[in-house]
Design a protein around this motif. Structure first.
Motif, PDB file in Angstrom:
ATOM      1  N   VAL A  67      50.213  57.038  36.824  1.00 32.78           N
ATOM      2  CA  VAL A  67      49.373  56.118  37.808  1.00 32.78           C
ATOM      3  C   VAL A  67      48.430  55.377  36.978  1.00 32.78           C
ATOM      4  CG1 VAL A  67      47.816  56.135  39.802  1.00 32.78           C
ATOM      5  CG2 VAL A  67      49.602  57.909  39.412  1.00 32.78           C
ATOM      6  N   THR A  68      48.666  53.896  37.058  1.00 33.82           N
ATOM      7  CA  THR A  68      47.451  52.814  36.488  1.00 33.82           C
ATOM      8  C   THR A  68      46.305  53.251  37.168  1.00 33.82           C
ATOM      9  OG1 THR A  68      49.631  51.328  36.168  1.00 33.82           O
ATOM     10  CG2 THR A  68      47.210  50.621  36.034  1.00 33.82           C
ATOM     11  N   VAL A  69      45.033  53.269  36.572  1.00 36.37           N
ATOM     12  CA  VAL A  69      43.947  53.575  37.320  1.00 36.37           C
ATOM     13  C   VAL A  69      42.823  52.635  36.781  1.00 36.37           C
ATOM     14  CG1 VAL A  69      44.306  56.176  37.033  1.00 36.37           C
ATOM     15  CG2 VAL A  69      43.154  55.009  35.068  1.00 36.37           C
ATOM     16  N   GLN A  70      42.964  51.776  35.917  1.00 41.60           N
ATOM     17  CA  GLN A  70      42.152  50.747  35.523  1.00 41.60           C
ATOM     18  C   GLN A  70      42.930  49.573  34.864  1.00 41.60           C
ATOM     19  OE1 GLN A  70      38.855  50.375  36.141  1.00 41.60           O
ATOM     20  NE2 GLN A  70      38.069  52.336  36.642  1.00 41.60           N
ATOM     21  N   ASN A  71      42.456  48.352  35.216  1.00 40.19           N
ATOM     22  CA  ASN A  71      42.972  47.194  34.179  1.00 40.19           C
ATOM     23  C   ASN A  71      41.794  46.250  33.792  1.00 40.19           C
ATOM     24  OD1 ASN A  71      42.951  45.694  36.404  1.00 40.19           O
ATOM     25  ND2 ASN A  71      45.013  46.207  36.870  1.00 40.19           N
ATOM     26  N   GLY A  72      42.296  45.401  32.758  1.00 39.33           N
ATOM     27  CA  GLY A  72      41.124  44.293  32.732  1.00 39.33           C
ATOM     28  C   GLY A  72      41.356  43.566  31.199  1.00 39.33           C
ATOM     29  N   GLU A  73      40.429  43.055  30.776  1.00 40.49           N
ATOM     30  CA  GLU A  73      40.338  42.424  29.344  1.00 40.49           C
ATOM     31  C   GLU A  73      39.373  42.715  28.649  1.00 40.49           C
ATOM     32  OE1 GLU A  73      39.574  37.779  28.832  1.00 40.49           O
ATOM     33  OE2 GLU A  73      41.590  38.124  29.532  1.00 40.49           O
ATOM     34  N   THR A  74      39.635  42.957  27.240  1.00 38.38           N
ATOM     35  CA  THR A  74      38.794  43.496  26.256  1.00 38.38           C
ATOM     36  C   THR A  74      37.546  42.409  25.981  1.00 38.38           C
ATOM     37  OG1 THR A  74      39.948  42.954  24.443  1.00 38.38           O
ATOM     38  CG2 THR A  74      40.400  45.130  25.284  1.00 38.38           C
ATOM     39  N   PRO A  75      36.412  42.747  25.578  1.00 41.66           N
ATOM     40  CA  PRO A  75      35.697  43.904  25.664  1.00 41.66           C
ATOM     41  C   PRO A  75      35.437  44.550  27.121  1.00 41.66           C
ATOM     42  CG  PRO A  75      34.242  42.483  24.859  1.00 41.66           C
ATOM     43  CD  PRO A  75      35.382  41.681  25.068  1.00 41.66           C
ATOM     44  N   GLU A  76      35.248  45.736  27.530  1.00 42.37           N
ATOM     45  CA  GLU A  76      34.992  45.989  28.956  1.00 42.37           C
ATOM     46  C   GLU A  76      34.561  47.640  28.768  1.00 42.37           C
ATOM     47  OE1 GLU A  76      36.773  45.972  33.333  1.00 42.37           O
ATOM     48  OE2 GLU A  76      37.646  44.845  32.100  1.00 42.37           O
TER      49      GLU A  76
END
Length: 161
Positions: A47-56
């Protein structure tokens, strides 16, 4: 006085050492070289629990259930670079073994495994992205027809309007 001592002793025995000193959720710094890569994180169940763009920096659960540490798959993508997948695994928190002195069997076998405090996660996860060789080799070469060998000239296809 006796009642207060019994209550204090009960609280101490009913709690686990990791539950007192540690946590079941951890801040994890997600980064990549080069930065500005998009990423998503899947847990052990897919299950995808997080997403984003580096750095984070994100908060992730260290436990996946009773006596089960969490394992995450981090997938990094950036245009012009190959997809990079790294694994982020929880490990047993050193404070969990403090139950031998303070939390006893209840802390070791029930409280810390149930709360997830027996596990910890690394503080950071970093991906080293590599350039996509196929995309960087795309090019256009212009040549005079008489500079091309006769064998290759036979393979040319004329462009028509």
């Amino acid at each position: 006085m006796f009642n207060k001592s019994v209550i204090a002793l009960s609280i101490l025995l009913a709690s686990g050492c990791s539950s007192i000193v540690s946590d079941s959720k951890y801040l994890v710094a997600i980064d990549s070289t080069p930065s500005q890569a998009s990423f998503y994180i899947k847990n052990r169940a897919g299950v995808t629990v997080q997403n984003g763009e580096t750095p984070e920096t994100l908060t992730l659960n260290a436990s996946a259930g009773f006596f089960k540490g969490e394992t995450y798959q981090l997938v990094f993508n950036k245009e012009g670079y190959e997809e990079q997948i790294i694994e982020l695994k929880s490990s047993v928190d050193g404070w969990y073994f403090g139950n031998i002195l303070f939390g006893g069997l209840i802390g070791m076998l029930i409280v810390d495994p149930a709360t997830g405090a027996m596990y910890k996660l690394p503080e950071k996860a970093t991906a080293e992205l590599t350039e996509n060789k196929q995309e960087s080799k795309k090019s256009l070469t212009i040549a005079m027809l008489n500079s091309i060998p006769k064998q290759q000239q036979a393979q040319l296809v004329p462009l028509t309007e």
